[in-house]
Scaffold this active site. Structure first.
Site, mmCIF file in Angstrom:
data_model
loop_
_atom_site.group_PDB
_atom_site.id
_atom_site.type_symbol
_atom_site.label_atom_id
_atom_site.label_comp_id
_atom_site.label_asym_id
_atom_site.label_seq_id
_atom_site.Cartn_x
_atom_site.Cartn_y
_atom_site.Cartn_z
ATOM 1 N N ASP A 102 0.788 -1.237 0.000
ATOM 2 C CA ASP A 102 0.000 0.000 0.000
ATOM 3 C C ASP A 102 0.816 1.282 0.000
ATOM 4 O O ASP A 102 0.339 2.322 0.451
ATOM 5 C CB ASP A 102 -0.918 -0.003 1.229
ATOM 6 C CG ASP A 102 -0.134 -0.067 2.543
ATOM 7 O OD1 ASP A 102 1.107 0.087 2.516
ATOM 8 O OD2 ASP A 102 -0.768 -0.259 3.600
ATOM 9 N N GLU A 124 -0.314 -9.023 -1.134
ATOM 10 C CA GLU A 124 -1.029 -8.417 0.012
ATOM 11 C C GLU A 124 -2.155 -7.513 -0.510
ATOM 12 O O GLU A 124 -2.261 -6.335 -0.168
ATOM 13 C CB GLU A 124 -0.108 -7.649 0.959
ATOM 14 C CG GLU A 124 -0.695 -7.473 2.339
ATOM 15 C CD GLU A 124 0.154 -6.597 3.258
ATOM 16 O OE1 GLU A 124 0.223 -5.380 3.035
ATOM 17 O OE2 GLU A 124 0.748 -7.136 4.194
ATOM 18 N N GLU A 138 -2.456 5.236 2.494
ATOM 19 C CA GLU A 138 -2.304 3.831 2.106
ATOM 20 C C GLU A 138 -3.586 3.182 1.605
ATOM 21 O O GLU A 138 -3.546 2.322 0.723
ATOM 22 C CB GLU A 138 -1.732 3.017 3.283
ATOM 23 C CG GLU A 138 -0.257 3.283 3.562
ATOM 24 C CD GLU A 138 0.001 4.534 4.392
ATOM 25 O OE1 GLU A 138 -0.980 5.222 4.777
ATOM 26 O OE2 GLU A 138 1.169 4.850 4.662
ATOM 27 N N HIS A 219 4.453 5.374 14.128
ATOM 28 C CA HIS A 219 4.985 6.163 13.023
ATOM 29 C C HIS A 219 3.923 6.614 12.032
ATOM 30 O O HIS A 219 4.228 7.236 11.036
ATOM 31 C CB HIS A 219 6.039 5.354 12.263
ATOM 32 C CG HIS A 219 5.445 4.255 11.418
ATOM 33 N ND1 HIS A 219 4.779 3.194 11.964
ATOM 34 C CD2 HIS A 219 5.379 4.093 10.082
ATOM 35 C CE1 HIS A 219 4.348 2.397 10.996
ATOM 36 N NE2 HIS A 219 4.694 2.920 9.836
ATOM 37 N N ARG A 221 1.210 8.459 9.855
ATOM 38 C CA ARG A 221 0.932 9.851 9.507
ATOM 39 C C ARG A 221 -0.258 10.415 10.269
ATOM 40 O O ARG A 221 -0.233 11.557 10.719
ATOM 41 C CB ARG A 221 0.572 9.897 8.023
ATOM 42 C CG ARG A 221 1.537 10.584 7.144
ATOM 43 C CD ARG A 221 1.129 10.343 5.688
ATOM 44 N NE ARG A 221 2.218 9.698 4.987
ATOM 45 C CZ ARG A 221 3.262 10.340 4.504
ATOM 46 N NH1 ARG A 221 3.351 11.641 4.619
ATOM 47 N NH2 ARG A 221 4.245 9.699 3.910
ATOM 48 N N HIS A 251 11.082 5.422 15.218
ATOM 49 C CA HIS A 251 11.083 5.646 13.767
ATOM 50 C C HIS A 251 11.784 6.982 13.489
ATOM 51 O O HIS A 251 11.556 7.959 14.205
ATOM 52 C CB HIS A 251 9.629 5.684 13.273
ATOM 53 C CG HIS A 251 9.498 5.551 11.789
ATOM 54 N ND1 HIS A 251 9.691 6.605 10.939
ATOM 55 C CD2 HIS A 251 9.221 4.485 11.001
ATOM 56 C CE1 HIS A 251 9.518 6.196 9.688
ATOM 57 N NE2 HIS A 251 9.235 4.901 9.700
HETATM 58 N N1 UDP Z 1 10.406 -3.457 12.030
HETATM 59 C C1 UDP Z 1 11.795 -3.628 12.135
HETATM 60 N N2 UDP Z 1 12.492 -2.772 12.945
HETATM 61 C C2 UDP Z 1 11.900 -1.739 13.630
HETATM 62 C C3 UDP Z 1 10.493 -1.559 13.486
HETATM 63 C C4 UDP Z 1 9.776 -2.444 12.678
HETATM 64 O O1 UDP Z 1 12.364 -4.536 11.537
HETATM 65 O O2 UDP Z 1 12.592 -1.003 14.334
HETATM 66 C C5 UDP Z 1 9.658 -4.372 11.136
HETATM 67 C C6 UDP Z 1 8.480 -5.089 11.782
HETATM 68 O O3 UDP Z 1 8.839 -6.335 12.292
HETATM 69 C C7 UDP Z 1 7.500 -5.234 10.628
HETATM 70 C C8 UDP Z 1 7.796 -4.053 9.771
HETATM 71 O O4 UDP Z 1 9.080 -3.584 10.122
HETATM 72 O O5 UDP Z 1 7.771 -6.405 9.871
HETATM 73 C C9 UDP Z 1 6.746 -3.010 10.019
HETATM 74 O O6 UDP Z 1 7.160 -1.820 9.511
HETATM 75 P P1 UDP Z 1 6.443 -0.468 9.830
HETATM 76 O O7 UDP Z 1 5.791 -0.533 11.160
HETATM 77 O O8 UDP Z 1 7.458 0.588 9.589
HETATM 78 O O9 UDP Z 1 5.384 -0.328 8.646
HETATM 79 P P2 UDP Z 1 3.899 -0.825 8.410
HETATM 80 O O10 UDP Z 1 3.829 -2.287 8.618
HETATM 81 O O11 UDP Z 1 3.018 -0.024 9.313
HETATM 82 O O12 UDP Z 1 3.658 -0.463 6.974
#
Ligand code: UDP
Length: 381
Positions: A102, A124, A138, A219, A221, A251
Site C-alpha cells: 500500500d 497483500e 495507504e 509512526h 501519519r 522511527h
Molecule cells: N520493524 C523492524 N524494525 C523496527 C520496526 C519495525 O524490523 O525497528 C519491522 C516489523 O517487524 C515489521 C515491519 O518492520 O515487519 C513493520 O514496519 P512499519 O511498522 O514501519 O510499517 P507498516 O507495517 O506499518 O507499513
C-alpha cells in the site's frame, strides 16, 4: 521481454522496510522455481530502513532508484517514482511486475505499468479499512493498485471478500496467506540458531529482568501531532510503574522524533533506541509481554508470537487479529491506552484471553504459493 534464457522476466519492486520484509521471501521463492528471470528494482523510498533488510536477506537489487529525499512531499515523491520507475520499465521490458501492499511505490509503479500495458500482480491485496483517510494515504494506494492489477494475492479470506465486493474477477483472486509470516519464520529460525544476531535486545532483556516489557512502535501519519503527544503521555504514565519497562525503537521520521525524544529520553524504565534490524526486532517481540503499535505489519506478526497487541489507531485494515481477540483498537488517546494496557498488566485473565498464539495471516508458505500461481499464469501475457 524475455532475456537470452527465454524465461519470462518478472520485475519485483518495493521501496520501504515493511515491503522489503514481505517481498524478500517472494523473490527467493520465484528464483527457486528456476522458471523466471527475476529482477529486483528498489525505489528506496526509505533508504536506511530498506538497506538493513536487503542486507539480512542477502538481496542485491538489480536497479536502485535511490529516490529518498529529506522531508519529501507525497506529490514530489509520487512524481519521481512514476517517472523513474517508468524509465526502469522501458529499460528492463518485463513481462510482469509484482508490487506489494500500500505504499506510494506500490501505486505509482502500478500506474507506470498500466501506462505501458504491463500486467501487475499485487501481493497483500484486498486489505481495506473502509476509510480513505485512515490509513492515509495507504488505503487509496491499495485500492488504485487493486483496480489495475490482474493477479491479486490476498493474504486472508477477508481480504479476498473485500476484492470480490469491488467486482474484482474471482479467477484473479488467490488466497495465499501473508508473506510476513514467511519472513517471521525465517527470522525466528535465524535468531534461535544464533542469539548474537539480536545484539540490541539481549542486553535490554538483562537490564529489564523481572519487569513486564512493553514493546512500542509508532509512526503513522494520522498520529503525527496530537496523536504522538498522546502516545508519549501514555508511555510516561505507564513507565512510572516500577514493574514496567518500555522498549521503543524510534522511527526516524522528524514528526516522531521531535515529540518522543524530549518526552521520553533519559527515563530509567524506557529504552528509547534506534530502529532495530529485523532479527533484533523479532527478538524484541518474542521477549515482550505486550505490543503497543500503530504499525500494520506488527499487527500481523505479534499474534503469531502470542503477544497481545494494542493498536493505537481508530481503524484497521487488518481486522482478523481483532476478530480473534489478540488485537484491540485503542486509538491514539492517552487515557484509553493507559487503561487498556493497565488491564493487561494487572488482570491475568484479560492477559491470557489476548495472549494466545494464532495465525490468521498465514502458515509460512505464502511466497511459495505465489510463485506456484505465477508459474501457471506466466506465459506471462
Ligand atoms: N520493524 C523492524 N524494525 C523496527 C520496526 C519495525 O524490523 O525497528 C519491522 C516489523 O517487524 C515489521 C515491519 O518492520 O515487519 C513493520 O514496519 P512499519 O511498522 O514501519 O510499517 P507498516 O507495517 O506499518 O507499513
Amino acid at each position: 521481454m524475455n532475456d537470452e534464457s527465454g524465461l519470462p522476466r518478472i520485475v519485483v519492486t518495493f521501496g520501504t522496510r515493511p515491503e522489503a520484509i514481505k517481498m524478500f521471501p517472494v523473490v527467493a521463492a520465484l528464483r527457486e522455481t528456476g522458471r523466471f528471470d527475476v529482477k529486483v528494482v528498489v525505489t528506496a523510498q526509505h533508504r536506511e530502513l530498506l538497506d538493513s533488510v536487503l542486507d539480512l536477506a542477502g538481496l542485491r537489487p538489480d536497479l536502485d532508484l535511490d529516490l529518498m529525499q529529506p522531508s519529501q512531499s507525497l506529490d514530489a515523491l509520487s512524481a519521481r517514482i512514476l517517472t523513474r520507475f517508468g524509465e526502469a520499465l522501458d529499460a528492463l521490458k518485463p513481462d510482469r511486475v509484482l508490487v506489494h501492499g500500500d505504499t506510494l511505490t506500490t501505486m505509482m509503479a502500478t500506474l507506470a505499468c498500466y501506462f505501458r500495458r504491463i500486467p501487475v500482480g499485487h501481493v497483500e491485496a484486498g486489505l481495506r479499512s473502509g476509510d480513505i483517510y485512515s490509513p492515509w494515504p495507504e488505503e487509496v494506494n491499495r485500492k488504485v493498485t487493486g483496480a489495475v492489477a490482474d493477479l491479486h494475492f490476498a493474504p486472508t479470506a477477508t481480504a479476498a471478500t473485500a476484492l470480490s465486493a469491488e467486482n474484482v474477477a474471482e479467477s484473479s483472486i488467490h488466497i495465499t496467506g501473508n508473506t510476513v509470516i514467511d519472513a517471521l519464520m525465517f527470522a525466528q529460525a535465524r535468531v534461535a540458531a544464533d542469539p548474537t544476531l539480536a545484539p540490541t535486545i539481549a542486553p535490554l532483556k538483562a537490564r529489564f529482568a523481572g519487569k513486564r516489557i512493553i514493546a512500542v512502535t509508532a509512526h503513522r501519519r494520522e498520529n503525527f501531532g496530537a496523536g504522538m503527544e498522546q502516545i508519549a503521555l501514555a508511555l510516561q504514565t505507564l513507565a512510572a510503574r516500577d514493574d514496567v519497562a518500555i522498549i521503543y525503537p524510534l522511527h526516524p521520521n522528524p514528526n516522531v522524533v521531535s515529540v518522543m525524544r524530549p518526552a521520553l529520553a533519559g527515563h530509567d524504565n524506557i529504552a528509547l533506541i534506534e530502529p532495530l534490524d529485523y532479527l533484533d526486532f523479532v527478538a524484541m517481540m518474542a521477549a515482550c509481554d505486550i505490543v503497543l503499535t500503530d504499525s500494520g505489519g506488527i499487527q500481523e506478526e505479534a499474534p503469531s508470537l502470542g503477544k497481545p497487541v494494542l493498536v493505537m489507531r481508530d481503524t484497521t485494515e487488518r481486522p482478523e487479529g481483532v476478530a480473534a481477540g489478540t488485537a484491540k483498537l485503542v486509538g491514539a488517546d492517552a487515557a484509553v491506552i493507559v487503561a487498556q494496557t493497565t488491564r493487561l498488566l494487572d488482570d491475568p485473565g484479560d492477559y491470557e484471553a489476548m495472549a494466545k498464539a494464532h495465525n490468521p495471516y498465514g502458515d509460512g508458505t505464502a511466497s511459495r504459493r505465489i510463485a506456484h500461481i505465477l508459474t501457471s499464469a506466466c506465459r506471462c501475457k
